[in-house]
Design an enzyme around this catalytic site. Structure first.
Site, PDB file in Angstrom:
ATOM      1  CG  HIS A   1      -5.700  -1.751   8.511  1.00 43.32           C
ATOM      2  ND1 HIS A   1      -6.053  -0.706   9.419  1.00 43.32           N
ATOM      3  CD2 HIS A   1      -4.374  -1.822   8.436  1.00 43.32           C
ATOM      4  CE1 HIS A   1      -4.647   0.008   9.988  1.00 43.32           C
ATOM      5  NE2 HIS A   1      -3.877  -0.690   9.095  1.00 43.32           N
TER       6      HIS A   1
ATOM      7  CG  ASP B   1      -8.894  -0.693  11.661  1.00 43.90           C
ATOM      8  OD1 ASP B   1      -8.100  -1.483  11.339  1.00 43.90           O
ATOM      9  OD2 ASP B   1      -9.210   0.419  11.167  1.00 43.90           O
TER      10      ASP B   1
ATOM     11  CG  ASP C   1      -0.312  -0.432   2.654  1.00 47.60           C
ATOM     12  OD1 ASP C   1       1.021  -0.335   2.473  1.00 47.60           O
ATOM     13  OD2 ASP C   1      -1.023  -0.681   3.432  1.00 47.60           O
TER      14      ASP C   1
ATOM     15  CD  GLU D   1      -8.494   1.394   7.517  1.00 53.16           C
ATOM     16  OE1 GLU D   1      -8.577   0.445   8.521  1.00 53.16           O
ATOM     17  OE2 GLU D   1      -7.930   2.191   7.958  1.00 53.16           O
TER      18      GLU D   1
END
Ligand code: GLP
Length: 241
Positions: free
Chosen positions: A138, A136, A67, A143
């Protein structure tokens, strides 16, 4: 899913580096999916050390990073391109032409993402994907969402991710709000997936992601059904499982 318990961060890093190194020794032209974040830094340090003493050679390897922040030029000291060069590429012999990171400086998300999918597919997919784990759930910058997004795409970062990553920027306002990330399809198609998780703050999400239901609300949970997924964690991160 295979869980490997490490003593601490250093031990986990060494185990991850050993797996990557074995992959490159067995297949010198391996395609490695690489990750940023603080978790993989120790593994990169081991690989650099072993490269310098001649134990591993990256001259035929191709790397495809997960990413990149949208809007950051390569030269920005918080871009993932910069991170990867500082922490790994500047110290080993992966040829420049074999290094791939999504182009965060391309404002056209559609073009940037389709181009990245082509790069992954032209490389024949990933032999090994290295992952960290967001608080979270990810992976890369996939996400929590209502569905798993398959290809490379542009994401709005969640508040939790922006807060977690603000430690690297001068202020929270400077954290980019969007990123380009490899999608779930290419991560799941990797022949082998290795995740490193360390520290007590990851214990809860490790339990939810790998011992709860598979759901796009916790993107990492999909790895439960990957045929060759190895989770390497220290005692703290694995304390609830
Ligand atoms: C970032 C990266 C992820 C990484 C995650 C966890 O958001 N995009 O690839 O896994 O943070 O980072 P850390 O390893 O610092 O906890």
């Amino acid at each position: 899913m295979k869980i490997i318990k490490a003593k601490d961060y250093d031990d986990a890093s060494k185990k991850v580096a050993n797996i990557i190194s074995a992959q490159v020794i067995m297949k010198p032209d391996a395609v490695l999916g690489l990750a940023t974040g603080s978790s993989p830094i120790g593994a990169y340090e081991y690989l650099i050390k072993w490269f310098k003493r001649g134990d591993v050679d990256f001259s035929e390897v191709t790397t495809i990073n997960l990413d990149e922040y949208r809007g950051l030029p390569k030269t920005h000291d918080q871009s993932y391109w910069y991170f990867m060069h500082k922490n790994f590429f500047d110290h080993v012999n992966v040829p420049d032409k074999n290094i791939n990171v999504p182009d965060g400086s391309n404002p056209d998300a559609e073009v940037a993402c389709r181009k990245y999918d082509e790069i992954i597919e032209n490389a024949g997919g990933l032999d090994l994907q290295l992952l960290g784990l967001g608080l979270d759930g990810h992976i890369g910058f996939n996400e929590p969402a209502d569905t798993f997004v398959l290809g490379t795409h542009c994401v709005d970062l969640t508040e939790s991710t922006i807060e977690a990553n603000q430690r690297f920027f001068a202020s929270k306002d400077e954290v980019p709000r969007q990123a380009y990330t490899m999608g779930i399809k290419h991560i799941m198609q990797a022949k082998k997936v290795v995740m490193i998780v360390t520290g007590a703050n990851k214990a809860e999400i490790v339990k939810e992601a790998f011992f709860g239901p598979v759901t796009p609300q916790i993107p990492a949970s999909i790895l439960q059904i990957h045929p060759d997924f190895i989770l390497i964690g220290d005692e703290e991160a694995l304390s609830l499982v």
